[in-house]
Write a protein that holds these residues in place. Structure first.
Motif, PDB file in Angstrom:
ATOM      1  N   PHE A  12      -2.557   3.703  -0.017  1.00  0.00           N
ATOM      2  CA  PHE A  12      -3.529   3.076  -0.227  1.00  0.00           C
ATOM      3  C   PHE A  12      -4.252   3.525  -1.727  1.00  0.00           C
ATOM      4  CE2 PHE A  12      -3.632   3.639   4.330  1.00  0.00           C
ATOM      5  CZ  PHE A  12      -3.416   2.308   4.551  1.00  0.00           C
ATOM      6  N   VAL A  13      -3.412   3.269  -2.506  1.00  0.00           N
ATOM      7  CA  VAL A  13      -3.330   3.613  -4.132  1.00  0.00           C
ATOM      8  C   VAL A  13      -4.309   2.487  -4.700  1.00  0.00           C
ATOM      9  CG1 VAL A  13      -1.828   5.599  -4.158  1.00  0.00           C
ATOM     10  CG2 VAL A  13      -1.435   3.316  -4.642  1.00  0.00           C
ATOM     11  N   ARG A  14      -4.816   2.679  -5.927  1.00  0.00           N
ATOM     12  CA  ARG A  14      -5.299   1.647  -6.636  1.00  0.00           C
ATOM     13  C   ARG A  14      -4.188   1.243  -7.806  1.00  0.00           C
ATOM     14  NH1 ARG A  14     -10.340   0.203  -5.789  1.00  0.00           N
ATOM     15  NH2 ARG A  14     -11.739   1.721  -4.477  1.00  0.00           N
ATOM     16  N   GLY A  15      -3.996  -0.019  -8.111  1.00  0.00           N
ATOM     17  CA  GLY A  15      -2.962  -0.374  -9.065  1.00  0.00           C
ATOM     18  C   GLY A  15      -3.521  -1.716  -9.741  1.00  0.00           C
ATOM     19  N   HIS A  16      -2.396  -2.663  -9.888  1.00  0.00           N
ATOM     20  CA  HIS A  16      -2.727  -3.801 -10.668  1.00  0.00           C
ATOM     21  C   HIS A  16      -3.653  -4.848  -9.603  1.00  0.00           C
ATOM     22  CE1 HIS A  16       0.900  -5.036  -8.209  1.00  0.00           C
ATOM     23  NE2 HIS A  16       0.339  -6.087  -8.210  1.00  0.00           N
ATOM     24  N   GLU A  17      -4.446  -5.655 -10.330  1.00  0.00           N
ATOM     25  CA  GLU A  17      -5.399  -6.518  -9.449  1.00  0.00           C
ATOM     26  C   GLU A  17      -4.672  -7.736  -9.035  1.00  0.00           C
ATOM     27  OE1 GLU A  17      -9.002  -8.605 -11.215  1.00  0.00           O
ATOM     28  OE2 GLU A  17     -10.018  -6.443 -10.283  1.00  0.00           O
ATOM     29  N   TYR A  18      -5.283  -7.891  -7.774  1.00  0.00           N
ATOM     30  CA  TYR A  18      -4.581  -9.201  -7.261  1.00  0.00           C
ATOM     31  C   TYR A  18      -5.472  -9.797  -6.513  1.00  0.00           C
ATOM     32  CZ  TYR A  18      -4.051  -6.430  -3.205  1.00  0.00           C
ATOM     33  OH  TYR A  18      -4.197  -5.326  -2.154  1.00  0.00           O
ATOM     34  N   LYS A  19      -5.200 -11.059  -5.922  1.00  0.00           N
ATOM     35  CA  LYS A  19      -6.213 -11.765  -4.899  1.00  0.00           C
ATOM     36  C   LYS A  19      -5.538 -11.866  -3.617  1.00  0.00           C
ATOM     37  CE  LYS A  19      -9.100 -15.122  -7.904  1.00  0.00           C
ATOM     38  NZ  LYS A  19      -9.676 -16.232  -8.043  1.00  0.00           N
ATOM     39  N   VAL A  20      -6.326 -11.485  -2.517  1.00  0.00           N
ATOM     40  CA  VAL A  20      -5.697 -11.448  -1.064  1.00  0.00           C
ATOM     41  C   VAL A  20      -5.931 -12.774  -0.743  1.00  0.00           C
ATOM     42  CG1 VAL A  20      -6.143 -10.443   0.925  1.00  0.00           C
ATOM     43  CG2 VAL A  20      -6.567  -9.217  -0.747  1.00  0.00           C
ATOM     44  N   LEU A  21      -4.626 -13.323  -0.365  1.00  0.00           N
ATOM     45  CA  LEU A  21      -4.776 -14.824   0.127  1.00  0.00           C
ATOM     46  C   LEU A  21      -5.481 -15.860  -0.936  1.00  0.00           C
ATOM     47  CD1 LEU A  21      -5.776 -14.256   3.890  1.00  0.00           C
ATOM     48  CD2 LEU A  21      -3.296 -14.386   2.978  1.00  0.00           C
ATOM     49  N   GLY A  22      -5.675 -15.326  -2.118  1.00  0.00           N
ATOM     50  CA  GLY A  22      -6.004 -16.156  -3.031  1.00  0.00           C
ATOM     51  C   GLY A  22      -7.624 -16.492  -2.897  1.00  0.00           C
ATOM     52  N   LEU A  23      -8.142 -15.539  -2.138  1.00  0.00           N
ATOM     53  CA  LEU A  23      -9.560 -15.796  -2.104  1.00  0.00           C
ATOM     54  C   LEU A  23     -10.214 -14.624  -2.925  1.00  0.00           C
ATOM     55  CD1 LEU A  23      -9.730 -16.506   1.745  1.00  0.00           C
ATOM     56  CD2 LEU A  23      -9.672 -18.165   0.006  1.00  0.00           C
ATOM     57  N   PHE A  24     -10.149 -13.327  -2.533  1.00  0.00           N
ATOM     58  CA  PHE A  24     -10.945 -12.263  -3.059  1.00  0.00           C
ATOM     59  C   PHE A  24      -9.954 -11.171  -3.851  1.00  0.00           C
ATOM     60  CE2 PHE A  24     -10.327 -11.352   1.367  1.00  0.00           C
ATOM     61  CZ  PHE A  24     -10.086 -10.123   1.284  1.00  0.00           C
ATOM     62  N   LYS A  25     -10.712 -10.744  -4.828  1.00  0.00           N
ATOM     63  CA  LYS A  25     -10.003  -9.753  -5.577  1.00  0.00           C
ATOM     64  C   LYS A  25     -10.037  -8.306  -5.219  1.00  0.00           C
ATOM     65  CE  LYS A  25     -10.713 -11.835 -10.058  1.00  0.00           C
ATOM     66  NZ  LYS A  25     -11.514 -11.699 -11.441  1.00  0.00           N
ATOM     67  N   SER A  26      -8.726  -7.708  -5.328  1.00  0.00           N
ATOM     68  CA  SER A  26      -8.289  -6.306  -4.612  1.00  0.00           C
ATOM     69  C   SER A  26      -7.426  -5.575  -5.747  1.00  0.00           C
ATOM     70  CB  SER A  26      -8.111  -6.195  -3.182  1.00  0.00           C
ATOM     71  OG  SER A  26      -7.675  -5.101  -2.920  1.00  0.00           O
ATOM     72  N   ASN A  27      -7.620  -4.237  -5.576  1.00  0.00           N
ATOM     73  CA  ASN A  27      -6.510  -3.498  -6.324  1.00  0.00           C
ATOM     74  C   ASN A  27      -5.747  -2.374  -5.578  1.00  0.00           C
ATOM     75  OD1 ASN A  27      -8.445  -1.759  -6.059  1.00  0.00           O
ATOM     76  ND2 ASN A  27      -8.738  -1.654  -8.514  1.00  0.00           N
ATOM     77  N   ILE A  28      -5.999  -2.521  -4.252  1.00  0.00           N
ATOM     78  CA  ILE A  28      -5.607  -1.531  -3.267  1.00  0.00           C
ATOM     79  C   ILE A  28      -4.034  -2.052  -2.850  1.00  0.00           C
ATOM     80  CG2 ILE A  28      -5.959  -0.221  -1.007  1.00  0.00           C
ATOM     81  CD1 ILE A  28      -7.908   0.432  -3.192  1.00  0.00           C
ATOM     82  N   HIS A  29      -3.133  -1.041  -2.867  1.00  0.00           N
ATOM     83  CA  HIS A  29      -1.789  -1.242  -2.718  1.00  0.00           C
ATOM     84  C   HIS A  29      -1.154  -0.216  -1.525  1.00  0.00           C
ATOM     85  CE1 HIS A  29      -0.944  -3.932  -6.141  1.00  0.00           C
ATOM     86  NE2 HIS A  29      -1.783  -3.252  -6.653  1.00  0.00           N
ATOM     87  N   LEU A  30      -0.511  -0.732  -0.751  1.00  0.00           N
ATOM     88  CA  LEU A  30      -0.041   0.301   0.549  1.00  0.00           C
ATOM     89  C   LEU A  30       0.536   1.689  -0.033  1.00  0.00           C
ATOM     90  CD1 LEU A  30       0.558   0.421   3.288  1.00  0.00           C
ATOM     91  CD2 LEU A  30       2.866  -0.373   3.106  1.00  0.00           C
ATOM     92  N   PHE A  31       1.161   1.719  -1.177  1.00  0.00           N
ATOM     93  CA  PHE A  31       1.688   2.957  -1.471  1.00  0.00           C
ATOM     94  C   PHE A  31       1.932   2.845  -3.125  1.00  0.00           C
ATOM     95  CE2 PHE A  31       5.482   0.635  -0.755  1.00  0.00           C
ATOM     96  CZ  PHE A  31       6.375   1.100  -1.572  1.00  0.00           C
ATOM     97  N   GLY A  32       2.247   4.064  -3.742  1.00  0.00           N
ATOM     98  CA  GLY A  32       2.692   3.957  -5.052  1.00  0.00           C
ATOM     99  C   GLY A  32       2.013   5.301  -5.733  1.00  0.00           C
ATOM    100  N   VAL A  33       1.992   5.370  -6.973  1.00  0.00           N
ATOM    101  CA  VAL A  33       1.701   6.741  -7.822  1.00  0.00           C
ATOM    102  C   VAL A  33       0.741   6.371  -8.623  1.00  0.00           C
ATOM    103  CG1 VAL A  33       4.147   7.606  -7.560  1.00  0.00           C
ATOM    104  CG2 VAL A  33       3.551   6.279  -9.577  1.00  0.00           C
ATOM    105  N   GLU A  34       0.012   7.506  -8.770  1.00  0.00           N
ATOM    106  CA  GLU A  34      -1.217   7.443  -9.862  1.00  0.00           C
ATOM    107  C   GLU A  34      -0.916   7.530 -11.266  1.00  0.00           C
ATOM    108  OE1 GLU A  34      -4.171   9.903  -7.854  1.00  0.00           O
ATOM    109  OE2 GLU A  34      -4.754   8.212  -6.303  1.00  0.00           O
ATOM    110  N   GLY A  35      -1.746   7.431 -12.016  1.00  0.00           N
ATOM    111  CA  GLY A  35      -1.652   7.721 -13.267  1.00  0.00           C
ATOM    112  C   GLY A  35      -0.493   6.655 -14.227  1.00  0.00           C
ATOM    113  N   ASP A  36       0.057   7.555 -14.960  1.00  0.00           N
ATOM    114  CA  ASP A  36       1.163   6.501 -15.873  1.00  0.00           C
ATOM    115  C   ASP A  36       2.465   6.665 -15.251  1.00  0.00           C
ATOM    116  OD1 ASP A  36       1.445   9.176 -16.394  1.00  0.00           O
ATOM    117  OD2 ASP A  36       1.667   9.083 -18.344  1.00  0.00           O
TER     118      ASP A  36
END
Length: 379
Positions: free
Chosen positions: A124-148
């Motif tokens: 549940f890290v923050r990453g690139h922004e997207y729209k959930v089902l094309g309705l509302f914006k979010s940037n939460i992803h199931l997994f990933g790494v932070e920073g660069d």
């Protein structure tokens, strides 16, 4: 009464109760009981549910932007996930950054782990922004790494894009194109096959000759010819629906013949005659009496037809005649592995093939289970 007699009586009562449940159960409940006994079908169903959840929420499951390219990581191999470093074991997995060098003799890119840069893998890290089902914006992803940092579970392609994220995004098109095609085949097969089998005569003769002509044409060349007719300047959405229609163009012929044969055998049955004598219209006889009598067989047949739709889309996209970039499907991803040089240097580009195989096998397992369950009184 002895203990043994009590046990026998309990067993007999339990057996009688089960028999009574079977006698009063509906057809759909009998199908479900039979279907649950097929372990492979249940496993296939679970796998398909997971894939369709991923297809709906692919933006959430993808750790990276599938369209973002980075020339620093062209054809980078899959990163290794570590739990142990020089300080010992860690409960939280991590990846090392890549550093790239060019072989002066072969000019081949060589990627090695930079152990001075460590990136923990978090949920549940923050990453690139997207729209959930094309309705509302979010940037939460199931997994990933932070920073660069980057995480390339399946490596990168020739433009430095994350293959894993692209496979996740490709799930949406590749798994749903079969459903759209099957829906259209269902409509065509039911209507045309029903008219042919129920009315017979000149209708039946004409329809069967058309079906024979369509079935005599080789499938892949026909798909290629129809796909080539799709304008190249169409948007990915239009192309998606065009491919769905193309895949269903001849997919309905098998179902139409099956429906026709069932109608020919059932139209003279007593319940059909009784419905006609009661004043039921032709449409009511077909949709309220004939179709429900073998609907379970139709569902099983359609489930077994979905894999051919998925493989058809993959084949057309692989040949460049189906879904086209920038849209993402498994067939589009496999295009990158068309030449031997790419496969030799970056075999991870073939990983989307494994997902095609897994989904097709799962649909076949479910279809076999439904086909067996459609006759719940057998065995």
């Amino acid at each position: 009464m002895s203990e043994m007699e009590k046990r026998e009586e309990i067993i007999e009562e339990s057996y009688i109760e089960k028999e009574e449940k079977i006698y009063v159960a509906s057809q759909w409940k009998l199908m479900w009981w039979r279907f649950k006994r097929n372990k492979l079908a249940i496993l296939g169903g679970i796998i398909l549910i997971i894939f369709y959840i991923i297809a709906v929420f692919c933006e959430f499951f993808a750790p990276s932007d599938p369209y973002k390219y980075d020339v620093r990581y062209v054809l980078a191999p899959p990163q290794k996930i570590h739990f142990v470093d020089e300080t010992g074991f860690h409960l939280m997995p991590f990846v090392y950054a890549y550093k790239m060098e060019v072989d002066p003799n072969t000019l081949k890119r060589i990627y090695t782990e930079d152990k001075s840069k460590k990136y923990p893998i978090k949920f549940f890290v923050r990453g690139h922004e997207y729209k959930v089902l094309g309705l509302f914006k979010s940037n939460i992803h199931l997994f990933g790494v932070e920073g660069d940092g980057h995480i390339f579970l399946f490596g990168t392609d020739s433009l430095g894009r994350d293959v894993f994220s692209r496979v996740i995004y490709g799930t949406r098109i590749s798994t749903t194109v079969g459903l759209v095609g099957i829906f259209l085949s269902f409509i065509f097969g039911i209507v045309i096959g029903g008219v042919s089998g129920y009315f017979g005569g000149p209708f039946d003769l004409l329809i069967q000759r058309v079906i024979e002509i369509l079935r005599s044409i080789p499938t892949l060349p026909l798909w290629m010819a129809l796909s080539a007719a799709v304008p190249a300047n169409w948007s990915p959405v239009k192309i998606y629906f065009a491919i769905s229609i193309i895949l269903s163009f001849i997919g309905w012929t098998g179902l139409a013949r099956e429906v026709r044969s069932k109608f020919l055998s059932l139209r003279e049955e007593d319940f059909v005659t009784a419905a006609k004598l009661a004043g039921a219209s032709e449409r009511r006889v077909i949709f309220r009496h004939l179709l429900p009598s073998f609907l379970s067989h139709i569902i099983a047949s359609l489930t077994l037809s979905i894999p051919s739709m998925i493989i058809g889309e993959t084949a057309l996209s692989f040949l460049g005649l189906g879904i086209r970039p920038p849209a993402i499907s498994w067939g589009v991803l496999i295009q990158d592995a068309q030449n031997f040089r790419t496969v030799a240097l970056a075999p991870w580009l073939l990983l989307p093939v494994l997902f095609v195989i897994l989904v097709v096998l799962s649909f076949n397992f479910v279809g076999d289970g439904l086909r067996d369950a459609a006759d719940p009184y057998a065995r």
